[in-house]
Design a protein around this motif. Structure first.
Motif, short mmCIF file in Angstrom:
data_model
loop_
_atom_site.label_atom_id
_atom_site.label_comp_id
_atom_site.label_asym_id
_atom_site.label_seq_id
_atom_site.Cartn_x
_atom_site.Cartn_y
_atom_site.Cartn_z
N LEU A 123 67.03 47.89 16.17
CA LEU A 123 68.46 47.59 16.31
C LEU A 123 68.68 46.10 16.13
CD1 LEU A 123 69.31 49.84 19.39
CD2 LEU A 123 69.74 50.31 16.97
N SER A 124 69.61 45.73 15.20
CA SER A 124 69.90 44.30 14.98
C SER A 124 70.83 43.80 16.08
CB SER A 124 70.56 44.10 13.61
OG SER A 124 71.75 44.85 13.54
N LYS A 125 70.60 42.58 16.59
CA LYS A 125 71.40 41.97 17.64
C LYS A 125 72.67 41.39 17.05
CE LYS A 125 69.09 40.44 21.80
NZ LYS A 125 68.69 39.25 22.56
N GLY A 126 73.88 41.71 17.66
CA GLY A 126 75.15 41.16 17.19
C GLY A 126 75.36 39.75 17.74
N PRO A 127 76.44 39.06 17.27
CA PRO A 127 76.73 37.71 17.77
C PRO A 127 77.14 37.74 19.24
CG PRO A 127 78.52 38.51 16.40
CD PRO A 127 77.41 39.50 16.27
N LYS A 128 76.88 36.67 19.92
CA LYS A 128 77.21 36.58 21.34
C LYS A 128 78.71 36.42 21.50
CE LYS A 128 76.22 34.07 25.59
NZ LYS A 128 75.50 32.94 26.21
N LEU A 129 79.30 37.21 22.39
CA LEU A 129 80.74 37.16 22.62
C LEU A 129 81.05 36.54 23.98
CD1 LEU A 129 81.77 40.72 21.36
CD2 LEU A 129 81.66 38.57 20.07
N ILE A 130 82.18 35.88 24.07
CA ILE A 130 82.64 35.29 25.33
C ILE A 130 83.11 36.42 26.24
CG2 ILE A 130 84.38 33.76 26.36
CD1 ILE A 130 84.36 32.18 23.73
N ALA A 131 82.86 36.27 27.53
CA ALA A 131 83.18 37.33 28.49
C ALA A 131 84.67 37.68 28.44
CB ALA A 131 82.78 36.88 29.90
N VAL A 162 88.36 35.64 29.58
CA VAL A 162 88.18 34.19 29.73
C VAL A 162 89.25 33.46 28.92
CG1 VAL A 162 86.63 32.24 29.26
CG2 VAL A 162 85.72 34.37 30.21
N THR A 163 89.82 32.41 29.49
CA THR A 163 90.82 31.59 28.79
C THR A 163 90.35 30.15 28.73
OG1 THR A 163 92.06 31.12 30.82
CG2 THR A 163 92.72 33.07 29.54
N ILE A 164 90.82 29.45 27.72
CA ILE A 164 90.57 28.00 27.60
C ILE A 164 91.93 27.33 27.53
CG2 ILE A 164 89.66 26.15 26.16
CD1 ILE A 164 87.48 27.97 25.23
N GLY A 165 92.24 26.57 28.55
CA GLY A 165 93.52 25.88 28.57
C GLY A 165 94.69 26.82 28.41
N GLY A 166 94.60 28.02 28.97
CA GLY A 166 95.68 28.98 28.88
C GLY A 166 95.61 29.91 27.68
N THR A 167 94.68 29.69 26.75
CA THR A 167 94.54 30.54 25.57
C THR A 167 93.44 31.57 25.80
OG1 THR A 167 95.29 28.80 24.07
CG2 THR A 167 94.01 30.58 23.10
N LEU A 168 93.74 32.85 25.60
CA LEU A 168 92.78 33.93 25.83
C LEU A 168 91.74 33.93 24.70
CD1 LEU A 168 91.96 36.41 27.50
CD2 LEU A 168 93.46 37.77 26.01
N VAL A 169 90.45 33.78 25.08
CA VAL A 169 89.37 33.77 24.10
C VAL A 169 88.32 34.83 24.42
CG1 VAL A 169 89.68 31.35 23.49
CG2 VAL A 169 88.15 31.96 25.39
N GLY A 170 88.52 35.64 25.46
CA GLY A 170 87.55 36.68 25.82
C GLY A 170 87.36 37.67 24.69
N THR A 225 83.77 35.30 19.42
CA THR A 225 82.62 34.42 19.30
C THR A 225 83.07 33.00 19.54
OG1 THR A 225 82.94 34.02 16.93
CG2 THR A 225 81.63 35.97 17.56
N VAL A 226 82.12 32.10 19.74
CA VAL A 226 82.45 30.70 19.98
C VAL A 226 83.19 30.12 18.77
CG1 VAL A 226 81.49 28.39 20.33
CG2 VAL A 226 80.58 30.33 21.62
N GLY A 227 82.75 30.50 17.57
CA GLY A 227 83.42 29.99 16.37
C GLY A 227 84.85 30.48 16.27
N GLU A 228 85.08 31.76 16.56
CA GLU A 228 86.44 32.29 16.54
C GLU A 228 87.30 31.64 17.61
OE1 GLU A 228 85.38 36.82 14.97
OE2 GLU A 228 85.40 36.35 17.11
N ALA A 229 86.70 31.44 18.78
CA ALA A 229 87.45 30.81 19.86
C ALA A 229 87.83 29.38 19.50
CB ALA A 229 86.62 30.82 21.14
N ARG A 230 86.94 28.66 18.88
CA ARG A 230 87.23 27.27 18.48
C ARG A 230 88.43 27.23 17.52
NH1 ARG A 230 84.43 22.57 18.24
NH2 ARG A 230 82.50 23.63 18.90
N LEU A 263 81.35 25.81 28.10
CA LEU A 263 81.52 26.45 29.41
C LEU A 263 81.97 27.90 29.25
CD1 LEU A 263 81.60 26.40 32.47
CD2 LEU A 263 83.89 25.36 32.35
N ALA A 264 82.89 28.15 28.31
CA ALA A 264 83.38 29.52 28.10
C ALA A 264 82.25 30.44 27.64
CB ALA A 264 84.51 29.51 27.06
N ALA A 265 81.32 29.92 26.84
CA ALA A 265 80.21 30.73 26.35
C ALA A 265 79.21 31.05 27.45
CB ALA A 265 79.52 30.02 25.19
N ARG A 266 79.14 30.21 28.47
CA ARG A 266 78.14 30.40 29.53
C ARG A 266 78.61 31.31 30.65
NH1 ARG A 266 77.75 24.78 29.31
NH2 ARG A 266 78.55 24.66 31.45
#
Length: 363
Positions: free
Chosen positions: A64-72, A75-83, A86-91, A131-134
């Protein structure tokens, strides 16, 4: 055939059978690749045995191939929902939302649009994304640290303060068709600059881009329409004095016949106000007046030409006063003052104050 030849022939046949059996045993079966079963026969002398050989199929589980890591989730960053991103999409999402312009509202139709770049705003995306990724806790609120150029923000707010500043407008008294009326008083306003700076900074930090109403202090006018009170209109041509009560609508309170200045000493025209009020006044000869030359002051009493009340106007040596000469009322008979019957001037004295406007017109 002799007995010796028969034994030799039988031995030769047995040997040949053993060789054939050995060759068959070493040859691959026909279905070995797909897991089928074949039988091998071995002959030893007159006895033959059959041995079953089974080859089991081999299978390998797919990796089974591993997918990209997703943010929980949540989770929001400065009021923006990023849950769930991926980190790239969230950025990309957070950067796009942060770059949106901010509309500052100074009043109806008075909008100022500024961008975070205009204010030298520097967001710390990497710190927030790391921090959002962790974090593992769903719904975690990650703050977005934003630095804003203080000089740029102060210059903007200072310019807004100057642009939207409005001095209060006092109510004033004017004539319309010889009737006095009060103009509308208008409150002024002053921008609360410190509060405005904080509000703009908070909007940048939380990525809120709803129109931001600028905060103002209201500055009340010194004179409102309700403070004007009474006003007097003197019609010189018809020798009338009219008292008005000034409000939303001017109301005529009372009209009096008066005496005004004769042609040699006309009562001045214009807008004046009452500057002093004297009860039982002294009469003093006006300085420089030829008609009063060699005259002496007259104390209060029955012979005083001012009667019992004096209301001096801002026009020099001119006032509203009583007179013992009732026959002069209704005529141009004075030296510039406005004469009234003594009972009437005593009543008017109680109705007006120092500062009451007085219009003198030619009608």
């Amino acid at each position: 055939m002799s007995r010796g030849m028969s034994i030799a022939a039988f031995s030769a046949c047995a040997a040949a059978g053993a060789v054939v059996a050995a060759l068959l045993a070493t040859a691959p079966g026909a279905g070995a690749d797909d897991g089928t079963t074949t039988a091998a026969t071995t002959t030893t002398g007159a006895t033959s045995t059959t041995t079953a050989a089974t080859t089991a199929p081999t299978t390998t589980a797919p990796k089974l191939s591993k997918g990209p890591k997703l943010i929980a989730a949540g989770v929001t960053i400065g009021g923006t929902l990023v849950g769930g991103l991926t980190v790239g999409e969230a950025r990309e999402l957070v950067q796009t939302r942060f770059a949106r312009p901010l509309t500052l509202v100074g009043g109806p139709g008075a909008n100022i649009v500024v961008t975070p770049k205009d204010l030298g705003a520097t967001p710390h995306f990497d710190q927030a994304l790391n921090l959002a990724a962790r974090v593992k806790r769903p719904g975690y609120l990650v703050p977005l640290k934003v630095e804003v150029s203080r000089p740029k923000l102060e210059r903007l707010v200072s310019s807004l303060g100057a642009r939207f500043h409005r001095d209060p407008v006092d109510a004033t008294l004017k004539l319309r068709n010889l009737t006095p009326f009060a103009t509308k008083d208008v409150p002024g306003r002053r921008l609360k600059e410190v509060i405005a700076e904080r509000a703009i900074f908070l909007a940048l930090k939380t990525q809120k881009r709803d129109p931001l109403a600028l905060p103002f202090d209201m500055v009340e006018p010194e004179v409102t329409s309700g403070q004007i009170g009474k006003a007097i209109v003197i019609r010189r041509g018809s020798n009338k004095l009219m008292l008005y009560d000034i409000g939303k609508k001017s109301k005529l309170v009372r009209t009096f016949q008066v005496a005004t200045g004769r042609s040699q000493y006309p009562t001045p025209l214009g807008k004046f106000e009452i500057v002093n009020k004297w009860l039982n006044p002294w009469w003093y000869p006006p300085a420089g007046s030829a008609w009063a030359a060699n005259s002496k002051p007259i104390p209060p009493g029955p012979g005083n030409p001012l009667g019992t009340r004096w209301m001096g106007l801002s026009a020099p040596y001119v006032g509203i006063h009583g007179t013992p000469d009732s026959a002069s009322i209704g005529y141009s008979a004075s030296h510039g003052c406005i004469r009234m019957l003594i009972p009437q001037v005593e009543w008017l004295f109680t109705q007006v104050d120092v500062g009451t406007p007085v219009f003198i017109v030619s009608a």
